[in-house]
Design a protein around this motif. Structure first.
Motif, short mmCIF file in Angstrom:
data_model
loop_
_atom_site.label_atom_id
_atom_site.label_comp_id
_atom_site.label_asym_id
_atom_site.label_seq_id
_atom_site.Cartn_x
_atom_site.Cartn_y
_atom_site.Cartn_z
N LYS A 40 2.49 1.75 -3.37
CA LYS A 40 1.59 2.25 -4.40
C LYS A 40 1.27 3.72 -4.20
O LYS A 40 1.22 4.49 -5.16
CB LYS A 40 0.29 1.44 -4.41
CG LYS A 40 -0.61 1.80 -5.56
CD LYS A 40 -1.78 0.88 -5.67
CE LYS A 40 -2.59 1.27 -6.89
NZ LYS A 40 -3.74 0.44 -7.07
N ILE A 41 1.10 4.14 -2.94
CA ILE A 41 0.75 5.53 -2.66
C ILE A 41 1.95 6.44 -2.89
O ILE A 41 1.83 7.50 -3.52
CB ILE A 41 0.23 5.67 -1.22
CG1 ILE A 41 -1.11 4.96 -1.07
CG2 ILE A 41 0.10 7.14 -0.82
CD1 ILE A 41 -1.60 4.89 0.36
N LYS A 42 3.12 6.05 -2.37
CA LYS A 42 4.34 6.86 -2.49
C LYS A 42 5.44 6.02 -3.14
O LYS A 42 6.32 5.50 -2.44
CB LYS A 42 4.80 7.32 -1.12
CG LYS A 42 3.79 8.12 -0.35
CD LYS A 42 4.27 8.41 1.04
CE LYS A 42 3.16 9.02 1.86
NZ LYS A 42 3.54 9.15 3.26
N ARG A 95 0.83 -1.20 0.00
CA ARG A 95 0.00 0.00 0.00
C ARG A 95 0.86 1.26 0.00
O ARG A 95 0.62 2.20 -0.75
CB ARG A 95 -0.91 -0.02 1.22
CG ARG A 95 -1.83 1.16 1.31
CD ARG A 95 -2.77 1.01 2.49
NE ARG A 95 -3.56 2.21 2.64
CZ ARG A 95 -3.27 3.20 3.48
NH1 ARG A 95 -2.20 3.12 4.24
NH2 ARG A 95 -4.03 4.26 3.57
#
Length: 91
Positions: free
Chosen positions: A83-85, A80
């Motif tokens: 994917k976000i950063k 997660r």
């Protein structure tokens, strides 16, 4: 390990199988240049698969299954974050 009906060699092999699977996923993802979050997600799914197999298909290894589930949760969290950063991902 007579209390769980598993020989020491079998226990070592049951420990090595998930590690080998995670390394193979790592090698394939680096060779194919797959994004980090997909690699981590796949490793988490494989960890859950091994945890389920260790509880249902063979003599119940509850502690090993719980450790694999904890690893899967950590891998999903890292996926997660990756994917976000994507720039801050360590993996």
């Amino acid at each position: 390990m007579s209390h769980i009906d598993v020989d020491v060699v079998d226990f070592l092999l049951l420990t090595i199988y998930p590690v080998a699977a995670l390394f193979i996923i790592e090698i394939i993802s680096r060779a194919a240049k797959i994004t980090n979050w997909i690699k981590l997600l796949t490793q988490g799914i494989v960890s859950i698969g091994f945890a389920i197999a260790y509880v249902t298909l063979i003599t119940a290894h509850w502690l090993t299954a719980l450790v694999l589930l904890a690893l899967a949760i950590a891998l999903f969290y890292q996926a997660r974050l990756a994917k976000i950063k994507p720039g801050k991902s360590v993996y």
